[in-house]
Design an enzyme around this catalytic site. Sequence first.
Site, mmCIF file in Angstrom:
data_model
loop_
_atom_site.group_PDB
_atom_site.id
_atom_site.type_symbol
_atom_site.label_atom_id
_atom_site.label_comp_id
_atom_site.label_asym_id
_atom_site.label_seq_id
_atom_site.Cartn_x
_atom_site.Cartn_y
_atom_site.Cartn_z
ATOM 1 N N GLY A 56 11.038 4.692 -5.016
ATOM 2 C CA GLY A 56 10.747 4.402 -6.416
ATOM 3 C C GLY A 56 9.996 3.113 -6.681
ATOM 4 O O GLY A 56 10.092 2.564 -7.782
ATOM 5 N N LYS A 57 9.225 2.634 -5.711
ATOM 6 C CA LYS A 57 8.472 1.387 -5.922
ATOM 7 C C LYS A 57 7.444 1.548 -7.040
ATOM 8 O O LYS A 57 7.341 0.702 -7.934
ATOM 9 C CB LYS A 57 7.764 0.969 -4.625
ATOM 10 C CG LYS A 57 8.675 0.593 -3.481
ATOM 11 C CD LYS A 57 7.907 0.032 -2.307
ATOM 12 C CE LYS A 57 6.938 1.036 -1.704
ATOM 13 N NZ LYS A 57 7.622 2.215 -1.114
ATOM 14 N N GLU A 103 -3.044 4.353 -4.086
ATOM 15 C CA GLU A 103 -2.406 5.572 -3.587
ATOM 16 C C GLU A 103 -2.539 6.725 -4.578
ATOM 17 O O GLU A 103 -2.979 7.812 -4.217
ATOM 18 C CB GLU A 103 -0.926 5.298 -3.303
ATOM 19 C CG GLU A 103 -0.197 6.473 -2.679
ATOM 20 C CD GLU A 103 1.235 6.132 -2.323
ATOM 21 O OE1 GLU A 103 1.756 6.745 -1.372
ATOM 22 O OE2 GLU A 103 1.831 5.279 -2.996
ATOM 23 N N ARG A 135 3.195 9.651 -15.333
ATOM 24 C CA ARG A 135 4.490 9.004 -15.107
ATOM 25 C C ARG A 135 4.872 8.095 -16.276
ATOM 26 O O ARG A 135 6.032 8.057 -16.693
ATOM 27 C CB ARG A 135 4.446 8.192 -13.809
ATOM 28 C CG ARG A 135 4.476 9.054 -12.549
ATOM 29 C CD ARG A 135 4.376 8.193 -11.301
ATOM 30 N NE ARG A 135 4.621 8.972 -10.098
ATOM 31 C CZ ARG A 135 5.550 8.681 -9.185
ATOM 32 N NH1 ARG A 135 6.332 7.635 -9.342
ATOM 33 N NH2 ARG A 135 5.710 9.437 -8.118
ATOM 34 N N GLN A 184 5.227 -1.583 1.560
ATOM 35 C CA GLN A 184 6.024 -0.509 2.149
ATOM 36 C C GLN A 184 6.604 -0.957 3.479
ATOM 37 O O GLN A 184 5.862 -1.370 4.372
ATOM 38 C CB GLN A 184 5.159 0.736 2.344
ATOM 39 C CG GLN A 184 5.944 1.956 2.800
ATOM 40 C CD GLN A 184 5.178 3.238 2.544
ATOM 41 O OE1 GLN A 184 5.071 3.691 1.413
ATOM 42 N NE2 GLN A 184 4.626 3.813 3.591
#
Length: 400
Positions: free
Chosen positions: A234-235, A262, A271, A384
């Site tokens: 959920g970053k 990304e 979102r 990440q």
Amino acid sequence: MALTDLNRSKTLRVKPPLEVGNMIFGKVQPQAKDLEEAILGAIMLEKGAFETAVDILKSDCFYLDSHQRIFQAMLSLANKSLPIDLLTVVEELKLRGDLEQVGGAYFVSRLTNGVVSSAHVEAHSRIVLQKFLQRELIRISGEIIRDAYEDTTDIFDMLDTAEAKLFEVTNNNMRKDFDAIDNVMVKTVGRIQEMRNRNEDITGVPTGFPKLDRVTYGWQSTDLIILAARPSVGKTAFALNLARSAALHPTKPTGVGFFSLEMSSGQLVQRILSAESEIHLEKISRGKLEEHEMQQLYKKGVDRLNTAPIYIDDSAGLNIFELRAKCRRMKTRYNVGLILIDYLQLMSGSSDRNSNREQEISKISRDLKGLAKELGVPIIALSQLSREVEKRKEGMKIPQ
């Protein structure tokens, strides 16, 4: 100090020579010495003139060294909460050992002779600033020309350096080797007073999470924050919530620049719409919405986000040079107060073939910190963590 002392130092006045170093291509560098004298004289005659001038000028903006020293003495008096007039300026120059260098007390007194009032101090200050910026452009252009002739200069480094210098000129924020504490003190005390007068506990960009705000007091300008986590936890969703909270804050809305290496901008907006309208993302992605949900989407999502100062760049494979250039333009054009990058490992670093990926990421991180300081905004970079942790046994997946 008696006024008669002013006449004794009349002979100390020295007219500065026109140096060959001030000639570029046979022309004298842009200057407005008469206006500089008028500004300094007005400051010594009227109390409000200093506040007007100091908001526009700094000592480096003055062409003559003597004028720079006099303005620095005035800054020193202001920091001591002392009045700025002819006698106090002369005494301050004495204490600083600069009185003889500026031409003596007579030269300082002469500055007030041709000044009737401070009515035009702001206009005069802006002209002096304009001349200063012209001189800086001449200096920077000369450096660019010199570097362009060097075969050993990396062209991309040179382009990045040139853009950085021109950006500083545009924003009237010249790069300097140091910042004298008296200049910083005025700004710092002013900021402390401003925070003291406010009832808010948040001094930076609101995070949207009360507990996090209590710890950080909001994201602070010039900070680089690394948000690191394992894949698929959920970053990006958290980063979008930070962007949405900052841009839609009821009392402190902040422009946000979001660089997504990304996801596409369309995916990101879906979102954000899902979070803002409280409709499940899957329904929005598939378009399977009932009529009342469409109304809810527009009322709670689209209408609010249409005016939100969020600017998305979904260019893939950005390198640090491109990112810096885009951030500078975004800051200039939209005055963003927060920048988010998703995510760090997808950025490309230098073209040095001898460096490994770890060194590249370290270099990118250092450059991002420098960019945050240059722009005066917080930068949040997502990172990440290694997927190797997923191969460990259950209960042993804590990053080492």
